[in-house]
Design a protein around this motif. Structure first.
Motif, PDB file in Angstrom:
ATOM      1  N   SER A  89      -2.855  15.334   3.866  1.00 32.59           N
ATOM      2  CA  SER A  89      -2.889  16.775   4.123  1.00 32.59           C
ATOM      3  C   SER A  89      -2.537  17.595   2.879  1.00 32.59           C
ATOM      4  N   SER A  90      -2.379  16.936   1.756  1.00 26.70           N
ATOM      5  CA  SER A  90      -1.999  17.652   0.531  1.00 26.70           C
ATOM      6  C   SER A  90      -3.192  18.394  -0.064  1.00 26.70           C
ATOM      7  N   GLU A  91      -2.892  19.497  -0.696  1.00 28.08           N
ATOM      8  CA  GLU A  91      -3.929  20.298  -1.369  1.00 28.08           C
ATOM      9  C   GLU A  91      -4.538  19.532  -2.543  1.00 28.08           C
ATOM     10  N   GLU A  92      -3.726  18.714  -3.191  1.00 26.22           N
ATOM     11  CA  GLU A  92      -4.204  17.958  -4.351  1.00 26.22           C
ATOM     12  C   GLU A  92      -5.353  17.022  -3.968  1.00 26.22           C
ATOM     13  N   LEU A  93      -5.219  16.346  -2.832  1.00 24.66           N
ATOM     14  CA  LEU A  93      -6.280  15.436  -2.391  1.00 24.66           C
ATOM     15  C   LEU A  93      -7.575  16.204  -2.129  1.00 24.66           C
ATOM     16  N   TRP A  94      -7.478  17.301  -1.411  1.00 24.20           N
ATOM     17  CA  TRP A  94      -8.685  18.048  -1.070  1.00 24.20           C
ATOM     18  C   TRP A  94      -9.303  18.700  -2.299  1.00 24.20           C
ATOM     19  N   GLU A  95      -8.505  19.015  -3.280  1.00 30.64           N
ATOM     20  CA  GLU A  95      -9.049  19.538  -4.541  1.00 30.64           C
ATOM     21  C   GLU A  95      -9.812  18.433  -5.272  1.00 30.64           C
ATOM     22  N   ARG A  96      -9.263  17.228  -5.258  1.00 26.30           N
ATOM     23  CA  ARG A  96      -9.957  16.091  -5.887  1.00 26.30           C
ATOM     24  C   ARG A  96     -11.286  15.812  -5.201  1.00 26.30           C
ATOM     25  N   ILE A  97     -11.274  15.851  -3.878  1.00 27.45           N
ATOM     26  CA  ILE A  97     -12.506  15.602  -3.128  1.00 27.45           C
ATOM     27  C   ILE A  97     -13.547  16.664  -3.471  1.00 27.45           C
ATOM     28  N   ARG A  98     -13.124  17.915  -3.541  1.00 25.57           N
ATOM     29  CA  ARG A  98     -14.046  18.988  -3.886  1.00 25.57           C
ATOM     30  C   ARG A  98     -14.610  18.781  -5.290  1.00 25.57           C
ATOM     31  N   LEU A  99     -13.759  18.387  -6.238  1.00 26.54           N
ATOM     32  CA  LEU A  99     -14.228  18.147  -7.604  1.00 26.54           C
ATOM     33  C   LEU A  99     -15.212  16.986  -7.655  1.00 26.54           C
ATOM     34  N   LEU A 100     -14.953  15.934  -6.878  1.00 21.95           N
ATOM     35  CA  LEU A 100     -15.891  14.808  -6.836  1.00 21.95           C
ATOM     36  C   LEU A 100     -17.229  15.234  -6.245  1.00 21.95           C
ATOM     37  N   GLN A 101     -17.190  16.065  -5.210  1.00 26.03           N
ATOM     38  CA  GLN A 101     -18.446  16.544  -4.625  1.00 26.03           C
ATOM     39  C   GLN A 101     -19.204  17.408  -5.623  1.00 26.03           C
ATOM     40  N   LEU A 123       0.820  -1.208   0.000  1.00 29.23           N
ATOM     41  CA  LEU A 123       0.000   0.000   0.000  1.00 29.23           C
ATOM     42  C   LEU A 123       0.854   1.258   0.000  1.00 29.23           C
ATOM     43  N   THR A 124       1.894   1.297   0.809  1.00 26.92           N
ATOM     44  CA  THR A 124       2.736   2.496   0.842  1.00 26.92           C
ATOM     45  C   THR A 124       3.654   2.589  -0.377  1.00 26.92           C
ATOM     46  N   ARG A 125       3.812   1.503  -1.110  1.00 22.14           N
ATOM     47  CA  ARG A 125       4.676   1.507  -2.287  1.00 22.14           C
ATOM     48  C   ARG A 125       3.928   1.838  -3.573  1.00 22.14           C
ATOM     49  N   MET A 126       2.625   1.975  -3.481  1.00 19.37           N
ATOM     50  CA  MET A 126       1.845   2.316  -4.671  1.00 19.37           C
ATOM     51  C   MET A 126       2.184   3.742  -5.112  1.00 19.37           C
ATOM     52  N   PRO A 127       2.048   4.039  -6.381  1.00 20.89           N
ATOM     53  CA  PRO A 127       2.302   5.409  -6.849  1.00 20.89           C
ATOM     54  C   PRO A 127       1.348   6.397  -6.166  1.00 20.89           C
ATOM     55  N   ASP A 128       1.847   7.597  -5.909  1.00 25.78           N
ATOM     56  CA  ASP A 128       1.062   8.602  -5.186  1.00 25.78           C
ATOM     57  C   ASP A 128      -0.246   8.940  -5.879  1.00 25.78           C
ATOM     58  N   ASN A 129      -0.230   9.026  -7.205  1.00 26.59           N
ATOM     59  CA  ASN A 129      -1.474   9.399  -7.904  1.00 26.59           C
ATOM     60  C   ASN A 129      -2.551   8.323  -7.744  1.00 26.59           C
ATOM     61  N   LEU A 130      -2.154   7.062  -7.666  1.00 30.26           N
ATOM     62  CA  LEU A 130      -3.118   5.983  -7.464  1.00 30.26           C
ATOM     63  C   LEU A 130      -3.676   6.024  -6.039  1.00 30.26           C
ATOM     64  N   ILE A 131      -2.809   6.263  -5.071  1.00 33.82           N
ATOM     65  CA  ILE A 131      -3.266   6.382  -3.683  1.00 33.82           C
ATOM     66  C   ILE A 131      -4.216   7.575  -3.545  1.00 33.82           C
ATOM     67  N   MET A 132      -3.880   8.691  -4.195  1.00 34.22           N
ATOM     68  CA  MET A 132      -4.733   9.880  -4.142  1.00 34.22           C
ATOM     69  C   MET A 132      -6.119   9.574  -4.708  1.00 34.22           C
ATOM     70  N   HIS A 133      -6.155   8.824  -5.790  1.00 34.00           N
ATOM     71  CA  HIS A 133      -7.436   8.469  -6.389  1.00 34.00           C
ATOM     72  C   HIS A 133      -8.264   7.636  -5.405  1.00 34.00           C
ATOM     73  N   ILE A 134      -7.638   6.682  -4.752  1.00 31.41           N
ATOM     74  CA  ILE A 134      -8.345   5.839  -3.769  1.00 31.41           C
ATOM     75  C   ILE A 134      -8.811   6.690  -2.588  1.00 31.41           C
ATOM     76  N   LEU A 135      -7.930   7.558  -2.090  1.00 36.41           N
ATOM     77  CA  LEU A 135      -8.275   8.399  -0.938  1.00 36.41           C
ATOM     78  C   LEU A 135      -9.444   9.338  -1.231  1.00 36.41           C
TER      79      LEU A 135
END
Length: 188
Positions: A129-141, A94-106
């Motif tokens: 805590s990254s801005e990218e994750l919270w931006e993705r969540i906002r876009l999904l909402q 899980l920690t070795r997965m690429p960051d973009n894939l983890i971000m998508h799951i999160l």
């Protein structure tokens, strides 16, 4: 899953505990363990010392008690335990997965789950805590609210959705992001 593994599984370096000033570099690859040591001396008459390198395949490292003691003395027991697990093939995928894939799951998790996951390790703390994750969540909402508008539900059904308890809304949000069909079934 092993295709997710990079050649270098783990790498760490540190100075030996006092009074020694020696420097140690420890690398674990898919096939071997590499231990490099530099002897540091402040004596002016000391000739130039080159690093000492020890390379051992995983199977040999698992049997080498002397190298285990060195790893434990320099890097600690938890590092030794982690190294032994890697050498035995127990990978933390899980920690070795690429960051973009983890971000998508999160981005599909609710905020409570993200908060709990951020407490597990430094990598997840940074990602959660990254801005990218919270931006993705906002876009999904935003996409989710857009999908509700497209459904053209009667007004009373939309009102029942928005008047539900927040905990039930979180569960519904999780289901809604997984399939469009589920949204329609929940809204009936």
């Amino acid at each position: 899953m092993t295709s997710l593994l990079q050649d270098k599984l783990y790498e760490i370096q540190s100075q030996a505990p006092s009074p020694s000033k020696d420097f140690h570099h420890f690398t674990i690859t898919k096939t071997e363990v590499i231990w490099r040591s530099w002897r540091i001396s402040f004596r002016p008459n000391q000739e130039k010392l080159f690093p000492k390198t020890v390379r051992k395949p995983h199977s040999d490292f698992l049997l080498n008690e002397q190298l285990h003691k060195q790893v434990q003395n320099i890097f600690g027991y938890k590092m030794l335990e982690y190294t032994l697990n890697l050498c035995q093939g127990c990978y933390d995928f899980l920690t070795r997965m690429p960051d973009n894939l983890i971000m998508h799951i999160l981005s599909f998790l609710n905020t409570d789950d993200i908060r709990q996951l951020s407490k597990t390790c430094k990598k997840f703390q940074q990602l959660c805590s990254s801005e990218e994750l919270w931006e993705r969540i906002r876009l999904l909402q935003d996409k989710h609210t857009h999908d509700l508008k497209i459904l053209r539900l009667p007004v009373y059904k939309k009102l029942t959705y928005f008047n539900q308890k927040p905990s039930h809304r979180k569960q519904m949000h999780r289901r809604q992001t997984h399939s469009f069909k589920t949204v329609w079934q929940l809204s009936d």
